[in-house]
Design a protein around this motif. Structure first.
Motif, PDB file in Angstrom:
ATOM      1  N   ARG A 110       0.839  -1.205   0.000  1.00  0.00           N
ATOM      2  CA  ARG A 110       0.000   0.000   0.000  1.00  0.00           C
ATOM      3  C   ARG A 110       0.870   1.250   0.000  1.00  0.00           C
ATOM      4  O   ARG A 110       0.673   2.158  -0.803  1.00  0.00           O
ATOM      5  CB  ARG A 110      -0.915   0.015   1.231  1.00  0.00           C
ATOM      6  N   ASP A 111       1.870   1.287   0.875  1.00  0.00           N
ATOM      7  CA  ASP A 111       2.730   2.464   0.984  1.00  0.00           C
ATOM      8  C   ASP A 111       3.585   2.671  -0.266  1.00  0.00           C
ATOM      9  O   ASP A 111       3.778   3.799  -0.709  1.00  0.00           O
ATOM     10  CB  ASP A 111       3.610   2.364   2.227  1.00  0.00           C
TER      11      ASP A 111
ATOM     12  N   LEU B 287       2.808   1.711  -3.333  1.00  0.00           N
ATOM     13  CA  LEU B 287       1.907   2.190  -4.386  1.00  0.00           C
ATOM     14  C   LEU B 287       1.544   3.651  -4.163  1.00  0.00           C
ATOM     15  O   LEU B 287       1.504   4.443  -5.104  1.00  0.00           O
ATOM     16  CB  LEU B 287       0.635   1.347  -4.428  1.00  0.00           C
ATOM     17  N   ALA B 288       1.288   4.013  -2.914  1.00  0.00           N
ATOM     18  CA  ALA B 288       0.887   5.385  -2.596  1.00  0.00           C
ATOM     19  C   ALA B 288       1.970   6.391  -2.946  1.00  0.00           C
ATOM     20  O   ALA B 288       1.675   7.538  -3.299  1.00  0.00           O
ATOM     21  CB  ALA B 288       0.518   5.500  -1.119  1.00  0.00           C
ATOM     22  N   SER B 289       3.218   5.980  -2.882  1.00  0.00           N
ATOM     23  CA  SER B 289       4.317   6.906  -3.166  1.00  0.00           C
ATOM     24  C   SER B 289       4.848   6.783  -4.598  1.00  0.00           C
ATOM     25  O   SER B 289       5.768   7.505  -4.985  1.00  0.00           O
ATOM     26  CB  SER B 289       5.462   6.677  -2.175  1.00  0.00           C
ATOM     27  N   LEU B 290       4.257   5.912  -5.388  1.00  0.00           N
ATOM     28  CA  LEU B 290       4.711   5.683  -6.758  1.00  0.00           C
ATOM     29  C   LEU B 290       4.389   6.881  -7.654  1.00  0.00           C
ATOM     30  O   LEU B 290       3.262   7.373  -7.663  1.00  0.00           O
ATOM     31  CB  LEU B 290       4.037   4.422  -7.309  1.00  0.00           C
ATOM     32  N   GLU B 291       5.377   7.342  -8.371  1.00  0.00           N
ATOM     33  CA  GLU B 291       5.181   8.452  -9.315  1.00  0.00           C
ATOM     34  C   GLU B 291       4.383   7.966 -10.523  1.00  0.00           C
ATOM     35  O   GLU B 291       4.657   6.889 -11.057  1.00  0.00           O
ATOM     36  CB  GLU B 291       6.536   8.991  -9.786  1.00  0.00           C
ATOM     37  N   PRO B 292       3.408   8.737 -10.971  1.00  0.00           N
ATOM     38  CA  PRO B 292       2.604   8.331 -12.129  1.00  0.00           C
ATOM     39  C   PRO B 292       3.449   8.000 -13.363  1.00  0.00           C
ATOM     40  O   PRO B 292       3.112   7.084 -14.111  1.00  0.00           O
ATOM     41  CB  PRO B 292       1.701   9.536 -12.381  1.00  0.00           C
ATOM     42  N   SER B 293       4.538   8.708 -13.557  1.00  0.00           N
ATOM     43  CA  SER B 293       5.373   8.453 -14.734  1.00  0.00           C
ATOM     44  C   SER B 293       6.045   7.078 -14.685  1.00  0.00           C
ATOM     45  O   SER B 293       6.458   6.550 -15.711  1.00  0.00           O
ATOM     46  CB  SER B 293       6.428   9.549 -14.875  1.00  0.00           C
ATOM     47  N   ALA B 294       6.140   6.479 -13.509  1.00  0.00           N
ATOM     48  CA  ALA B 294       6.782   5.173 -13.368  1.00  0.00           C
ATOM     49  C   ALA B 294       5.829   4.010 -13.637  1.00  0.00           C
ATOM     50  O   ALA B 294       6.272   2.872 -13.809  1.00  0.00           O
ATOM     51  CB  ALA B 294       7.368   5.039 -11.967  1.00  0.00           C
TER      52      ALA B 294
ATOM     53  N   LEU C 156      -5.272   1.165  -8.825  1.00  0.00           N
ATOM     54  CA  LEU C 156      -4.845   0.652  -7.521  1.00  0.00           C
ATOM     55  C   LEU C 156      -3.971   1.664  -6.783  1.00  0.00           C
ATOM     56  O   LEU C 156      -4.059   1.793  -5.561  1.00  0.00           O
ATOM     57  CB  LEU C 156      -4.103  -0.679  -7.685  1.00  0.00           C
ATOM     58  N   THR C 157      -3.154   2.407  -7.530  1.00  0.00           N
ATOM     59  CA  THR C 157      -2.310   3.441  -6.920  1.00  0.00           C
ATOM     60  C   THR C 157      -3.170   4.530  -6.299  1.00  0.00           C
ATOM     61  O   THR C 157      -2.899   4.990  -5.185  1.00  0.00           O
ATOM     62  CB  THR C 157      -1.335   4.018  -7.968  1.00  0.00           C
TER      63      THR C 157
END
Length: 180
Positions: free
Chosen positions: A122-123, A125-132, A160-161
């Motif tokens: 969860r964490d 995914l929550a911090s994943l940059e959209p460009s990645a 999911l992000t």
């Protein structure tokens, strides 16, 4: 057999478990009536391509739900390995990795169950940059699915992000309700 997955967040395992409960004939947290489940299965029979695309809905309980086909919580272990660097074995050993939340007893499985998603995922995914997202989807597709699944996994990861971001902001956990 057609397996449908509904990812959602909740404040506790007890609340999440109500996603498969029916109280006095009324659906629980996700408002999934037998007709809703049947409609999802019918869509898969009529239009498999459409059914495999993730769909986002807001249940009557105001719970955000990411509906998907073919991405069950056990497959998220490889995604977590990619995002966090934790080994697959370490992720798989996490007590929250696809742990049964509801129903309370295996004997009560009757068309559905709720499994947990790790807080680590969860964490991440929550911090994943959209460009990645496209690159992560390609890596995940190559490791867990078919290399051609990258585009559909990107759509799933976008949804999911967003769910993970909302869950983290509300101090909620992620879950998956599986209907079969």
């Amino acid at each position: 057999m057609s397996v449908l997955t509904d990812y959602f967040s909740a404040g506790s395992d007890g609340v999440a478990a109500t996603a498969v409960d029916y109280v006095d004939g009324q659906p629980g947290l996700l408002d999934l009536t037998p007709e809703d489940v049947a409609a999802g299965k019918a869509l898969y029979r009529v239009s498999p391509d459409e059914a495999t695309r993730p769909r986002v809905k807001v249940a009557h309980s105001r719970t955000l739900v990411v509906q998907s086909k073919g991405v069950d919580p056990t497959g998220l272990a490889r995604l977590e390995e990619i995002l966090t660097g934790r080994s697959y074995d370490e992720v798989s050993a996490d007590p929250r990795q696809a742990a049964l939340i509801g129903p309370a007893r295996h004997e009560e499985l009757d068309g559905g169950m709720v499994l947990s998603v790790t807080d680590t995922l969860r964490d991440a995914l929550a911090s994943l940059e959209p460009s990645a997202l496209p690159q992560v989807a390609r890596e995940w597709a190559s490791a867990e699915f078919d290399a051609t699944a990258g585009d559909s996994l990107t759509l799933f990861l976008v949804a999911l992000t967003e769910l993970a971001r909302r869950a983290a902001a509300d101090s909620n956990r992620l879950y998956c309700c599986i209907s079969f």
